[in-house]
Design an enzyme around this catalytic site. Structure first.
Site, PDB file in Angstrom:
ATOM      1  N   LYS A 183       0.862  -1.181   0.000  1.00 35.81           N
ATOM      2  CA  LYS A 183       0.000   0.000   0.000  1.00 35.81           C
ATOM      3  C   LYS A 183       0.900   1.234   0.000  1.00 35.81           C
ATOM      4  O   LYS A 183       1.445   1.615   1.027  1.00 35.81           O
ATOM      5  CB  LYS A 183      -0.910   0.054   1.225  1.00 35.81           C
ATOM      6  CG  LYS A 183      -1.980   1.156   1.096  1.00 35.81           C
ATOM      7  CD  LYS A 183      -2.390   1.750   2.405  1.00 35.81           C
ATOM      8  CE  LYS A 183      -1.551   2.938   2.812  1.00 35.81           C
ATOM      9  NZ  LYS A 183      -1.723   4.135   1.945  1.00 35.81           N
ATOM     10  N   GLU A 196      -1.240   7.301  -0.387  1.00 32.82           N
ATOM     11  CA  GLU A 196      -2.300   7.664  -1.319  1.00 32.82           C
ATOM     12  C   GLU A 196      -1.987   8.920  -2.121  1.00 32.82           C
ATOM     13  O   GLU A 196      -2.607   9.164  -3.166  1.00 32.82           O
ATOM     14  CB  GLU A 196      -3.625   7.848  -0.577  1.00 32.82           C
ATOM     15  CG  GLU A 196      -3.618   8.879   0.522  1.00 32.82           C
ATOM     16  CD  GLU A 196      -3.284   8.299   1.885  1.00 32.82           C
ATOM     17  OE1 GLU A 196      -3.833   8.813   2.876  1.00 32.82           O
ATOM     18  OE2 GLU A 196      -2.473   7.344   1.951  1.00 32.82           O
ATOM     19  N   GLY A 225       6.614   5.251   8.308  1.00 31.43           N
ATOM     20  CA  GLY A 225       5.791   6.450   8.383  1.00 31.43           C
ATOM     21  C   GLY A 225       5.927   7.123   9.733  1.00 31.43           C
ATOM     22  O   GLY A 225       6.940   6.963  10.421  1.00 31.43           O
ATOM     23  N   GLY A 232       2.273   4.535  13.096  1.00 36.25           N
ATOM     24  CA  GLY A 232       2.984   3.299  13.398  1.00 36.25           C
ATOM     25  C   GLY A 232       2.478   2.628  14.662  1.00 36.25           C
ATOM     26  O   GLY A 232       2.374   1.391  14.737  1.00 36.25           O
ATOM     27  N   GLU A 251       9.433   1.528  10.903  1.00 44.16           N
ATOM     28  CA  GLU A 251      10.439   2.590  10.779  1.00 44.16           C
ATOM     29  C   GLU A 251       9.686   3.900  10.894  1.00 44.16           C
ATOM     30  O   GLU A 251       8.936   4.279   9.998  1.00 44.16           O
ATOM     31  CB  GLU A 251      11.179   2.477   9.445  1.00 44.16           C
ATOM     32  CG  GLU A 251      12.558   3.137   9.461  1.00 44.16           C
ATOM     33  CD  GLU A 251      12.528   4.591   9.053  1.00 44.16           C
ATOM     34  OE1 GLU A 251      12.166   5.437   9.898  1.00 44.16           O
ATOM     35  OE2 GLU A 251      12.863   4.893   7.903  1.00 44.16           O
ATOM     36  N   CYS A 308      13.352  11.151   6.655  1.00 42.12           N
ATOM     37  CA  CYS A 308      13.274  10.650   8.028  1.00 42.12           C
ATOM     38  C   CYS A 308      14.581  10.842   8.779  1.00 42.12           C
ATOM     39  O   CYS A 308      14.590  10.998  10.006  1.00 42.12           O
ATOM     40  CB  CYS A 308      12.854   9.184   8.040  1.00 42.12           C
ATOM     41  SG  CYS A 308      13.959   8.083   7.134  1.00 42.12           S
TER      42      CYS A 308
END
Length: 506
Positions: A183, A186, A236, A241, A258, A297
Site C-alpha cells: 500500500k 495515497e 511512516g 505506526g 520505521e 526521516c
C-alpha cells in the site's frame, strides 16, 4: 512506461495478476505539488479491495510456486528487475519528481538506489549456504537451522521516498520467497504502480505481487489487522505506526516499524579550523537539513554546534540557505522543490510559528516565497528556514517537523554535546563533525542512534542495516537483518539411527 505516466484511468489496483478499478469505483486525483494541478487518476481502494489482494497473495503463497522456487532463480528475477529499472530510469525519475515534488536529479538518484537494493538482495540470497549445521555431538544426528519465507507480507510505504522505501521492503520480501500486498501513500503512489508492472515484465508469477492504492484508515488499517497477513512492515509517522502495531497485535503477526527521527548533527569547533573544513561543514549542514525540502526521516534538522564557532557558522549557514533556488522539480537549476502537500506546508508553518513564540530567532526563511515562473503561486513552496537560539523545551526541537527547518543549539563540552544529541525520544540517525579521530570514535560510540556518520551526512549502503533506537521503530531494513525480517527460522533435527528410549517401562 506510457501506461504509468498516464495511469490506466483509475485501474491501479493489482491483484492476482490483473489490473482493476476499486470495487466501489472510487478514484483519487494525484496532484503535482509544484502547482496543485491534477495530473493522474488512481483507484481509491478500501477494505474490500484489500481483502481481494490479500486472498490473492495468500493463495499464491500457499499453492503457488514462488515460495518453493530455488533461490538462484529468485535472484535472477530480482536482477532482471534491476535492469528494467535502469532501462526506465529517466521516465521513473521524472514520475517521482512530479509525484513527490523533488528535483528530477533526486528522482534519478532514487531509481539508481532502488536498482542497487534489488541487486544487493539478489546477491545476498544467491550466495548463502542452504542452512547452518548444528553440531549435536553425535554422528547419528543431523541437525540444521534453515530459513523459510514468513508468508504473506503487508508493506505500507510513505510519501517522501515512494519507490525507494517500497524497494527496501519488496526486494527482501521477494528474495526470501514471500508474497505481498503493498500500500503506497495515497498521495504518491505512481512509481510503486510502475514497479509492479516491471515485476510482471520480469516474470513474477501472478498473485505474488499485489498493490492496493488507497488511504491508510481503510487499506492500511485492514492490512495491519488482517488474519491472513503474516507480517506487516510500515514506514511512516509515530502515531500511525503505533496504530499499526496495535492492529497487528491480536493476530500476533510479525511487525517491522520505521517511524522517523529527530536527528542531531553535532559540529565541534575543530571541524571548522580551516576555511576548507568550515566550508565543508556548512555545506553538509545544508545538505543534512534541506535535501528534498527536509522531508527525510534522517534529516539533520538539529544543528548542535560548539558555542565558540556558533555565530560565524550560523551566519554563513543562513546566507547560503537564502540562496537555495526553490522551484518546480522538473525545472533546470532548481535545487529544492515544494513540500508534498498543502497539509504538510501548514504543519511546517505551525512549527515555525510556535518556535518564534517560544523565543527562537529567525535567521533565514520562515515564509512562503514569492511566486515566480518556476514557483507557481498554487505550489506548496516554503523557504529553507534557520532558527537560532533554540532549546530542548521547544516543540520544533522535540518533534519531527518533516520540512525545511533547521534548529540551532549550542554546547561547550563533549559530554554536553552527547547529552543534547541523545535527548530525544527518537534514535534513527546522527552525525559528529570533528578533526579529532579519538573524539569521533568516542562520540559515535555514545550516540543512541541506529546510524551514525562521522564527518558526513545522509549516505547509506544497501548492505548495512537501517533503523533506529527508541521510538524510531522496531526491526531493521537493508543488510542481512533486513532480509531476516522476512523469514522464519526453523530447526530440523534428524536422527539417522533411531532406537527405543525406554523412558517408560512398558
Amino acid at each position: 512506461m506510457a501506461d504509468t505516466l498516464e495511469p490506466r484511468a483509475g485501474k491501479t489496483i493489482h491483484a492476482d495478476g490483473e489490473w482493476r478499478e476499486a470495487v466501489s469505483g472510487a478514484t483519487r486525483e494525484i496532484l503535482d505539488p509544484a502547482d496543485a494541478a491534477p495530473f493522474a487518476v488512481v483507484a481509491e481502494g478500501d477494505e474490500k479491495d484489500t481483502d481481494l489482494a490479500v486472498a490473492a497473495a495468500r493463495n499464491a503463497f500457499d499453492h503457488g510456486d514462488w515460495p518453493r522456487t530455488p533461490v538462484t532463480q529468485r535472484a535472477e528475477l530480482l536482477r532482471r528487475v534491476a535492469d528494467l529499472l535502469v532501462r526506465d530510469r529517466e521516465e521513473l525519475g521524472l514520475l517521482e519528481s512530479r509525484d513527490a515534488g523533488k528535483t528530477v536529479e533526486e528522482g534519478r538518484v532514487d531509481i539508481d538506489c532502488v536498482a542497487d537494493a534489488f541487486r544487493y538482495f539478489a546477491d545476498l540470497v544467491a550466495g548463502e549456504a542452504p542452512g547452518r549445521v548444528v553440531d549435536a555431538g553425535s554422528p547419528d544426528i543431523h541437525s540444521v537451522v534453515v530459513h523459510e519465507p514468513v508468508g504473506v507480507c503487508a508493506l505500507i510505504t510513505p510519501w517522501n521516498y515512494p519507490l525507494l522505501q517500497a524497494s527496501w521492503k519488496i526486494a527482501p520480501a521477494l528474495a526470501a520467497g514471500n508474497t505481498f500486498v503493498v500500500k503506497p501513500s495515497e498521495i504518491t503512489p505512481l512509481t510503486t504502480v510502475a514497479l509492479i508492472d516491471l515485476l510482471v515484465e520480469a516474470g513474477l508469477p501472478a498473485g505474488v505481487a499485489n498493490i492496493v492504492t488507497g488511504p491508510g484508515h481503510s487499506v492500511g488499517a485492514r492490512l495491519a489487522e488482517h488474519p491472513d497477513v503474516d507480517l506487516v512492515s510500515f514506514t511512516g509517522g509515530l502515531i500511525s505506526g503505533t496504530k499499526v502495531a496495535q492492529a497487528a497485535a491480536p493476530s500476533v503477526k510479525k511487525v517491522a516499524l520505521e517511524l522517523g527521527g529527530k536527528n542531531p548533527n553535532v559540529v565541534f569547533a575543530d571541524a571548522c579550523a580551516t576555511d576548507e573544513a568550515f566550508d565543508t561543514a556548512v555545506d553538509q549542514a545544508l545538505n543534512a537539513a534541506f535535501i528534498h525540502s527536509g522531508q527525510v526521516c534522517s534529516a539533520g534538522g538539529r544543528l548542535i554546534i560548539e558555542e565558540s564557532v556558533r555565530d560565524r557558522f550560523v551566519a554563513e549557514l543562513a546566507r547560503r540557505a537564502d540562496r537555495i533556488r526553490l522551484g518546480r522539480g522538473t525545472a533546470d537549476g532548481v535545487e529544492c522543490g515544494p513540500l508534498v502537500s498543502e497539509q504538510q506546508r501548514a504543519k511546517v508553518e505551525a512549527y515555525v510559528e510556535s518556535a518564534l513564540k517560544e523565543g527562537a530567532v529567525l535567521r533565514s526563511g520562515g515564509k512562503r516565497p514569492d511566486p515566480s515562473p518556476e514557483r507557481p503561486e498554487n505550489g506548496y513552496f516554503y523557504e529553507p528556514t534557520v532558527l537560532d537560539h533554540c532549546h530542548r523545551e521547544m516543540r520544533v526541537v522535540r518533534e519531527e517537523v518533516f520540512g525545511p527547518v533547521l534548529t540551532v543549539e549550542t554546547f561547550r563540552t563533549e559530554d554536553e554535546a552527547v547529552a543534547l544529541a541523545n535527548d530525544t525520544e527518537y534514535g534513527l540517525a546522527g552525525a559528529v563533525w570533528t578533526a579529532d579521530a579519538g573524539r569521533a570514535r568516542r562520540v559515535a560510540g555514545r550516540l543512541r542512534h541506529g546510524t551514525v556518520w562521522i564527518n558526513d551526512f545522509h549516505p547509506y549502503l544497501p548492505q548495512a542495516e537501517w533503523g533506529g533506537f527508541g521510538k524510531s521503530g522496531v526491526g531493521r531494513e537493508l543488510g542481512p537483518a533486513g532480509l531476516a525480517e522476512y523469514r522464519e527460522t526453523k530447526h530440523v533435527y534428524q536422527n539417522l539411527a533411531p532406537k527405543p528410549v525406554r523412558w517408560f517401562a512398558g
